[in-house]
Write an enzyme that holds these catalytic residues in place. Sequence first.
Site, PDB file in Angstrom:
ATOM      1  N   TYR A   1      -3.893   4.278   9.724  1.00  0.00           N
ATOM      2  CA  TYR A   1      -3.498   4.853  11.013  1.00  0.00           C
ATOM      3  C   TYR A   1      -4.717   5.164  11.883  1.00  0.00           C
ATOM      4  CZ  TYR A   1      -0.627   7.865  14.094  1.00  0.00           C
ATOM      5  OH  TYR A   1       0.035   8.434  15.156  1.00  0.00           O
ATOM      6  N   SER A   2      -5.763   5.694  11.281  1.00  0.00           N
ATOM      7  CA  SER A   2      -6.969   6.026  12.036  1.00  0.00           C
ATOM      8  C   SER A   2      -7.552   4.797  12.724  1.00  0.00           C
ATOM      9  CB  SER A   2      -8.013   6.662  11.115  1.00  0.00           C
ATOM     10  OG  SER A   2      -9.218   6.912  11.789  1.00  0.00           O
ATOM     11  N   LEU A   3      -7.593   3.683  12.020  1.00  0.00           N
ATOM     12  CA  LEU A   3      -8.132   2.451  12.592  1.00  0.00           C
ATOM     13  C   LEU A   3      -7.323   2.004  13.802  1.00  0.00           C
ATOM     14  CD1 LEU A   3     -10.155   0.058  12.334  1.00  0.00           C
ATOM     15  CD2 LEU A   3      -8.469  -1.057  10.847  1.00  0.00           C
TER      16      LEU A   3
ATOM     17  N   ASP B   1       0.813  -1.202   0.000  1.00  0.00           N
ATOM     18  CA  ASP B   1       0.000   0.000   0.000  1.00  0.00           C
ATOM     19  C   ASP B   1       0.856   1.266   0.000  1.00  0.00           C
ATOM     20  OD1 ASP B   1      -2.225  -1.571  -0.012  1.00  0.00           O
ATOM     21  OD2 ASP B   1      -2.806  -1.179   2.060  1.00  0.00           O
TER      22      ASP B   1
END
Length: 291
Positions: A189-191, A73
């Site tokens: 990153y948010s997860l 990714d």
Amino acid sequence: MQIGIHGKEVKGQQVKFVEDFLETLISKKVEVRVSSKFLKYLKSPRISQLKIKSFDLGDNLNRLDAFISLGGDGTLLDSITYLGKNETPIMGINTGRMGFLSTISRDETEQAIHHLLNGTVQTDTRTVLSLETDKKLFKGLNFALNDFTIIKKDTSSMINIHVFVDNELLNSYWADGIIVSTPTGSTGYSLSCGGPLLYPRSESFVITPVSPHNLTARPIVISDNSKISFHIEGRSKKFLISLDSRVESIDGSVNLKVKKAKFKVQLIQMPGQHYFKTLRQKLHWGLDIRN
């Protein structure tokens, strides 16, 4: 057909995979161009004989029919910086690990090329966010497919980030940082900081605090038509901001505003592939370790 290719450093058996991949495309009369950053890793005699043209960051690539990212990714996010606002469809062939964006495995490469050259692939349109500042940053590449972050630069103390949505104060976060994520970046990153998963067509952003001092400070989902601005305070005079994996150091005097970009990213997917299927595969939903 003209196809651009970018990838990460290759070693061992990956070299042969790239050699076979490039030879296959050229044998099918595809005009191949490879990023100079990737090409410097490809020094084998087989690839030298192909006499492949290269391109650099900032070159005009609007004549490309498609773009292929070879890696994980992170490589695909790096590939998007070459394309900019062109909206050239991009295919991610996963030679890395997780692969939420690079969903095509190495074993599916031959099939993927067949579908791409025959026009039987499908595209998934993804929202991009842009950053407006009063200082030139990120070499003008002021956009991100995944997220924008503000993070403290040292490890000593938290920072206070005042977040405004459409000029209205949302909250003042005492935290290690803040994340503004697109639906695509909601699996990143948010997860890991407790943010929710967002469906790519949800037309929304999520604002997620990083290690907040006040445990009642929770992620919030807002419309992607909103404009988000920030005022940063802290003992340290310097802070880090990032767009995907690109990082800059700033001080609190820099004005920052995040909003939806005027262009989108077109992700190429194999027939039958869907975002929900990717979630089930990558997050192992529905699997029972007892069986």
